[in-house]
Design a protein around this motif. Structure first.
Motif, PDB file in Angstrom:
ATOM      1  N   GLY A  76      19.147   1.405  -1.904  1.00 26.08           N
ATOM      2  CA  GLY A  76      18.791   0.003  -2.210  1.00 26.08           C
ATOM      3  C   GLY A  76      18.790  -0.279  -3.636  1.00 26.08           C
ATOM      4  N   ALA A  77      18.260  -1.646  -3.836  1.00 27.87           N
ATOM      5  CA  ALA A  77      18.156  -1.970  -5.085  1.00 27.87           C
ATOM      6  C   ALA A  77      16.921  -3.393  -5.231  1.00 27.87           C
ATOM      7  N   LEU A  78      15.759  -3.045  -6.046  1.00 33.26           N
ATOM      8  CA  LEU A  78      14.897  -3.853  -6.099  1.00 33.26           C
ATOM      9  C   LEU A  78      14.546  -4.038  -7.676  1.00 33.26           C
ATOM     10  N   PRO A  79      14.434  -5.288  -8.176  1.00 36.34           N
ATOM     11  CA  PRO A  79      14.072  -5.454  -9.487  1.00 36.34           C
ATOM     12  C   PRO A  79      12.682  -4.948  -9.760  1.00 36.34           C
ATOM     13  N   ALA A  80      12.583  -4.015 -10.953  1.00 35.29           N
ATOM     14  CA  ALA A  80      11.485  -3.705 -11.184  1.00 35.29           C
ATOM     15  C   ALA A  80      10.211  -4.825 -11.579  1.00 35.29           C
ATOM     16  N   GLU A  81       8.978  -4.797 -11.110  1.00 36.76           N
ATOM     17  CA  GLU A  81       8.133  -5.944 -11.184  1.00 36.76           C
ATOM     18  C   GLU A  81       7.406  -5.381 -12.836  1.00 36.76           C
ATOM     19  N   LEU A  82       7.724  -6.620 -13.662  1.00 33.56           N
ATOM     20  CA  LEU A  82       7.489  -6.290 -15.346  1.00 33.56           C
ATOM     21  C   LEU A  82       5.723  -6.516 -15.482  1.00 33.56           C
ATOM     22  N   THR A  83       5.041  -7.297 -14.488  1.00 36.06           N
ATOM     23  CA  THR A  83       3.653  -7.246 -14.567  1.00 36.06           C
ATOM     24  C   THR A  83       3.084  -7.054 -13.362  1.00 36.06           C
ATOM     25  N   SER A  84       1.801  -6.772 -13.273  1.00 32.80           N
ATOM     26  CA  SER A  84       1.137  -5.985 -12.290  1.00 32.80           C
ATOM     27  C   SER A  84       1.103  -7.219 -11.164  1.00 32.80           C
ATOM     28  N   PHE A  85       1.089  -6.791 -10.075  1.00 29.80           N
ATOM     29  CA  PHE A  85       0.901  -7.656  -8.844  1.00 29.80           C
ATOM     30  C   PHE A  85      -0.725  -7.818  -8.562  1.00 29.80           C
ATOM     31  N   VAL A  86      -0.910  -9.036  -8.314  1.00 32.15           N
ATOM     32  CA  VAL A  86      -2.566  -9.332  -8.212  1.00 32.15           C
ATOM     33  C   VAL A  86      -2.842  -9.967  -6.836  1.00 32.15           C
ATOM     34  N   GLY A  87      -3.846  -9.621  -6.088  1.00 32.66           N
ATOM     35  CA  GLY A  87      -4.133 -10.096  -4.817  1.00 32.66           C
ATOM     36  C   GLY A  87      -3.190 -10.145  -3.826  1.00 32.66           C
ATOM     37  N   ARG A  88      -3.360 -11.308  -2.996  1.00 29.46           N
ATOM     38  CA  ARG A  88      -2.581 -11.725  -1.864  1.00 29.46           C
ATOM     39  C   ARG A  88      -2.714 -10.467  -0.539  1.00 29.46           C
ATOM     40  N   ARG A  89      -3.897 -10.013  -0.554  1.00 30.67           N
ATOM     41  CA  ARG A  89      -3.896  -8.944   0.583  1.00 30.67           C
ATOM     42  C   ARG A  89      -3.807  -9.601   1.889  1.00 30.67           C
ATOM     43  N   ARG A  90      -4.155 -10.878   2.131  1.00 27.68           N
ATOM     44  CA  ARG A  90      -4.003 -11.342   3.423  1.00 27.68           C
ATOM     45  C   ARG A  90      -2.508 -11.557   3.840  1.00 27.68           C
ATOM     46  N   GLU A  91      -1.816 -12.223   2.662  1.00 31.12           N
ATOM     47  CA  GLU A  91      -0.231 -12.679   2.906  1.00 31.12           C
ATOM     48  C   GLU A  91       0.510 -11.332   3.002  1.00 31.12           C
ATOM     49  N   LEU A  92       0.099 -10.159   2.447  1.00 23.35           N
ATOM     50  CA  LEU A  92       0.773  -8.947   2.369  1.00 23.35           C
ATOM     51  C   LEU A  92       0.484  -8.444   3.813  1.00 23.35           C
ATOM     52  N   ALA A  93      -0.518  -8.590   4.356  1.00 18.79           N
ATOM     53  CA  ALA A  93      -0.655  -7.833   5.685  1.00 18.79           C
ATOM     54  C   ALA A  93       0.001  -8.662   6.612  1.00 18.79           C
ATOM     55  N   GLU A  94       0.008  -9.950   6.698  1.00 19.12           N
ATOM     56  CA  GLU A  94       0.673 -10.924   7.675  1.00 19.12           C
ATOM     57  C   GLU A  94       1.936 -10.836   7.485  1.00 19.12           C
ATOM     58  N   THR A  95       2.716 -10.599   6.178  1.00 19.62           N
ATOM     59  CA  THR A  95       4.084 -10.376   6.117  1.00 19.62           C
ATOM     60  C   THR A  95       4.627  -9.231   6.812  1.00 19.62           C
ATOM     61  N   ARG A  96       3.884  -8.231   6.459  1.00 21.95           N
ATOM     62  CA  ARG A  96       4.362  -6.780   7.167  1.00 21.95           C
ATOM     63  C   ARG A  96       4.247  -7.011   8.766  1.00 21.95           C
ATOM     64  N   ARG A  97       2.966  -7.558   9.353  1.00 18.68           N
ATOM     65  CA  ARG A  97       2.938  -7.847  10.817  1.00 18.68           C
ATOM     66  C   ARG A  97       4.325  -8.710  11.203  1.00 18.68           C
ATOM     67  N   LEU A  98       4.438  -9.686  10.673  1.00 14.02           N
ATOM     68  CA  LEU A  98       6.017 -10.451  11.066  1.00 14.02           C
ATOM     69  C   LEU A  98       7.133  -9.639  10.750  1.00 14.02           C
ATOM     70  N   LEU A  99       7.294  -8.814   9.774  1.00 12.06           N
ATOM     71  CA  LEU A  99       8.621  -7.901   9.878  1.00 12.06           C
ATOM     72  C   LEU A  99       8.650  -7.212  10.994  1.00 12.06           C
ATOM     73  N   ALA A 100       7.319  -6.445  11.359  1.00 11.19           N
ATOM     74  CA  ALA A 100       7.414  -5.629  12.374  1.00 11.19           C
ATOM     75  C   ALA A 100       7.533  -6.139  13.807  1.00 11.19           C
ATOM     76  N   ALA A 101       7.005  -7.213  13.880  1.00 16.77           N
ATOM     77  CA  ALA A 101       7.236  -8.025  15.388  1.00 16.77           C
ATOM     78  C   ALA A 101       8.567  -8.666  15.256  1.00 16.77           C
TER      79      ALA A 101
END
Length: 778
Positions: free
Chosen positions: A10-35
């Motif tokens: 695979g290939a993903l661009p490197a994140e040049l700055t730190s990722f901040v917050g989004r705990r709810r959105e991360l959890a919901e996206t993971r749930r949707l991808l799993a389902a």
């Protein structure tokens, strides 16, 4: 985005700055991808859809054995190229007339995640393709970002909201519980290390986050100014902008006005020269280097000497981001799409836009000519890397040419000189641009003749021999009235190449020899080199004794010009020549070195050529389970590259002979098991196997790899005919001479020789003489 990084596949661009917050959105996206199998992150520009998609993709990467692949569609305008763009990201060089079908076939047994970024301007094409791919590949999942829903059946939607913001009653210590404040603090600390939130500035921090409505891009742009302005000054200047926008854009949402206000305010804080530079840089697609900026943006208020400082100033203000230069490259600059679009809106009327796009087109017209002049030389590898980086701009320049028939002929001067670049990774795309230009600009000019030749060459590799011949015939008609010996030589070379693909080796060699003489007569080193490579290949299958000479001459030319990619092909031809002599040890050394040349250039076709030839060497020296895996790995390599040349009749015949030898040595069941294992390998696994670096514990050796013991009483297990041929080998006869002596075909003689070397475990024909003296002479 940063340079793509790899972890496994695979290939993903490197994140040049730190990722901040989004705990709810991360959890919901993971749930949707799993389902489900397709998730689309929607929201307005600047809300953080891409950052969220990248972060979740990095988190779930381990759950996808075939990798997570990021496809940025921002700079793509032609919906017909969506499938090709995805295929190229996957390192799949589709070569048929239906790249979507190629892609679906490739993904059929892949368990991977495809991240499609910025789909909104190609929504219909993305939706249709996503539906096809999901239907064809049961283990495929897609994560898309778009400003609106794509409408794919089964698509699950997550609307990405702005970051959470506090109300005005929050305490200073509690403010950082909110994501908007966390982001402001993180980015402010980067530009002003002593910045912190205290009771004295709490109200201003909260007010700024509220005024920016929690929009991440707006917060990041505002935070940059804390290097020079106080929070109060930033709020004051933003308030002026909000008043203007509230009256000018009553129909837009508060969040959109917050982003617009921040971008516009950042623009206001720039000097007039910086503003002009920002606007002019918006003509570039997917980034630019300093040379491009100097060529396109100077004049009318900006001198060429000003460009560097102005770009540096825009970098300091975070309007432009800079990617670190690597060996052989220059610094690369980019603007976020929202920022680029704002700059484009600041350009003058249509006349200024037309003038700037024309300058942009002419720069890339000049770049194509420079590549043609310098591409066969010491900077060959750097050129290929540079053109890959400039891909978005090349597309933009060509699309501008093809907007009307009057300027379509200019596309010839960009697309045709890049024929070698298209071949190395974007075959179908280059072919499409040439075909579109040829349909629009029909006058029989010199430029059209050059484009016809390039189109014929690319059609040949796309296995469209009929169109290749038709296009080449028209090229020849035009050239008949021109004084162009180079095109005449290229026409002969292309015709010889096509004859080779049709399987008529004798005629191919005759045509290629004519082309070689012509290229040498005019001093065209690249044409001479390419023709020698073709002569090596055709001569090998014909049994021409000059193969070693052809390959050595090609290697000398590539090395004398310092051309890295070409040297890889020359080493391949040397390896093929040594293989033809039965010197499998030296053949293996040359072929592995060839692959090493191609790996950093991502030349999948070159690598596939090398892997296939190495599988032959392995089969005829040590016919064991590893050889079977390598034969399967060759199949996997060609499948990934997408090129059709690995399955021509001549090469398929050698594949079949090699398979027969290994199957006979280890038995059909073990052979089938090992071959299937190699055929399932990723491209990286195939390369490791070919280079002898396959130490992955996940690829265990199939059981019972020992070859059967030869029957008693038959020296070396040779048949009567094989003993007869071994005696002739000991006399020093060539395959052609053996075939003549025994009245059999040369191909049959080759097969017997391969079997003899495999059974005896010898690496060269010369060693057969010693074995004969010890075993058969008695």
């Amino acid at each position: 985005m940063g340079k793509p990084v790899r972890a496994g596949r695979g290939a993903l661009p490197a994140e040049l700055t730190s990722f901040v917050g989004r705990r709810r959105e991360l959890a919901e996206t993971r749930r949707l991808l799993a389902a489900g199998r397709m998730v689309t992150l929607t929201g307005f520009g600047g809300v953080g859809k891409t950052r969220l998609a990248l972060h979740i993709a990095a988190e779930v990467r381990r759950t996808f054995p075939d990798g997570v692949w990021f496809v940025d569609l921002t700079a793509l305008q032609d919906p017909e190229l969506v499938a090709s763009t995805i295929a190229n990201t996957l390192e799949l060089r589709e070569a048929s007339a239906n790249p979507a079908a190629d892609l679906a076939a490739y993904l059929e047994d892949q368990h991977l995640l495809l991240v499609l970024d910025n789909c909104e301007h190609l929504a219909d094409a993305c939706a249709i393709l996503a539906s096809k791919l999901l239907a064809a590949a049961p283990e495929l999942k897609i994560l898309a970002t778009s400003r609106h829903v794509l409408g794919v059946e089964g698509e699950q939607i997550l609307s990405v909201p702005p970051l959470s913001t506090p109300d005005d009653e929050v305490q200073a210590g509690d403010a950082t519980h909110y994501d908007a404040v966390k982001l402001l603090l993180d980015r402010a600390s980067a530009v002003s290390p002593d910045f912190e939130i205290a009771d004295a500035n709490r109200a201003a921090v909260v007010e700024l986050c509220r005024r920016l409505d929690g929009v991440p891009l707006a917060i990041e742009l505002a935070a940059v100014w804390l290097r020079t302005l106080s929070l109060a000054q930033i709020l004051e200047r933003l308030e002026d902008r909000f008043r203007l926008l509230s009256s000018a854009k009553r129909g837009s949402s508060g969040r959109q006005r917050a982003l617009d206000a921040t971008v516009a305010w950042s623009y206001d804080l720039c000097s007039p020269a910086e503003q002009l530079m920002w606007a002019r840089l918006s003509v570039f697609s997917a980034g630019f280097d300093l040379e491009g900026a100097e060529q396109v943006c100077d004049g009318d208020g900006v001198t060429r000497d000003d460009v560097l400082n102005l770009v540096a100033n825009l970098v300091n203000k975070s309007i432009v981001t800079r990617q670190q230069a690597t060996a052989g490259t220059t610094a690369w600059y980019q603007m976020l799409e929202t920022v680029r679009q704002y700059g484009a809106e600041q350009l003058g009327g249509p006349e200024e836009v037309q003038r700037l796009r024309t300058r942009h087109r002419e720069h890339y017209r000049s770049l194509a000519a420079q590549f043609e002049a310098e591409g066969f030389g010491p900077h060959q590898a750097d050129w290929f890397i540079r053109l890959r980086r400039e891909h978005g701009n090349l597309r933009a320049a060509l699309e501008f040419c093809l907007e009307d028939a009057g300027s379509a002929a200019v596309a010839f001067d960009i697309a045709a000189p890049l024929w070698n670049f298209w071949f190395a990774g974007f075959l179908r795309e280059g072919d499409r641009y040439l075909v579109r230009a040829l349909e629009l600009a029909r006058e029989p000019t010199h430029a059209r003749a050059r484009a016809l030749w390039a189109a014929s060459y690319l059609a040949l590799f796309a296995s469209d021999l009929e169109r290749s011949a038709r296009t080449l015939a028209e090229c020849e008609d035009i050239v008949a009235g021109l004084d162009d010996d180079l095109l005449r030589a290229r026409i002969k070379e292309c015709r010889g190449h096509a004859t080779f693909y049709r399987g008529d080796m004798a005629e191919a060699v005759a045509l290629l020899e004519e082309a070689l003489a012509d290229h040498r007569a005019i001093g065209n080193a690249l044409g001479e080199f390419n023709t020698l490579i073709l002569l090596s290949a055709a001569g090998h299958f014909l049994g021409d004794p000059r193969v070693v000479e052809f390959s050595q001459q090609a290697l000398e030319i590539a090395e004398s010009h310092g051309a890295q990619s070409s040297r890889g092909y020359a080493l391949w031809s040397v390896g093929i020549a040594r293989y033809g002599e039965g010197d499998y040890g030296r053949a293996t050394t040359a072929l592995r070195e060839s692959i090493e040349q191609f790996v950093p250039l991502h030349d999948l076709t070159g690598i596939s050529f090398g892997v296939q030839a190495l599988s032959w060497c392995s089969a005829f020296t040590s016919p064991d389970a590893r050889s079977a895996r390598l034969l399967g790995g060759s199949r996997a390599a060609w499948r990934t590259s997408g090129a059709k040349v690995g399955t021509t009749n001549a090469r398929s015949a050698v594949d079949a002979r090699a398979a027969e030898v290994v199957r006979g040595a280890i038995g059909p069941e073990l052979y089938a098991e090992a071959f299937a294992q190699g055929a399932s390998y990723s491209f990286d696994q195939v390369v490791a196997l070919a280079l002898g670096r396959d130490t992955d514990a996940d690829t265990p050796e199939p059981a019972a790899t020992r070859a059967p013991t030869p029957p008693a009483g038959t020296p070396g297990g040779l048949t009567r005919r094989e003993r007869e041929i071994a005696l002739l080998l000991a006399e020093g006869l060539t395959n052609r001479e053996i075939a003549s002596r025994l009245v059999i075909s040369q191909r049959t003689a080759e097969t017997h020789v391969d079997h003899i070397l495999a059974k005896l475990g010898l690496t060269s024909r010369q060693r057969v003489a010693s074995w004969v003296a010890e075993n058969l002479a008695r």
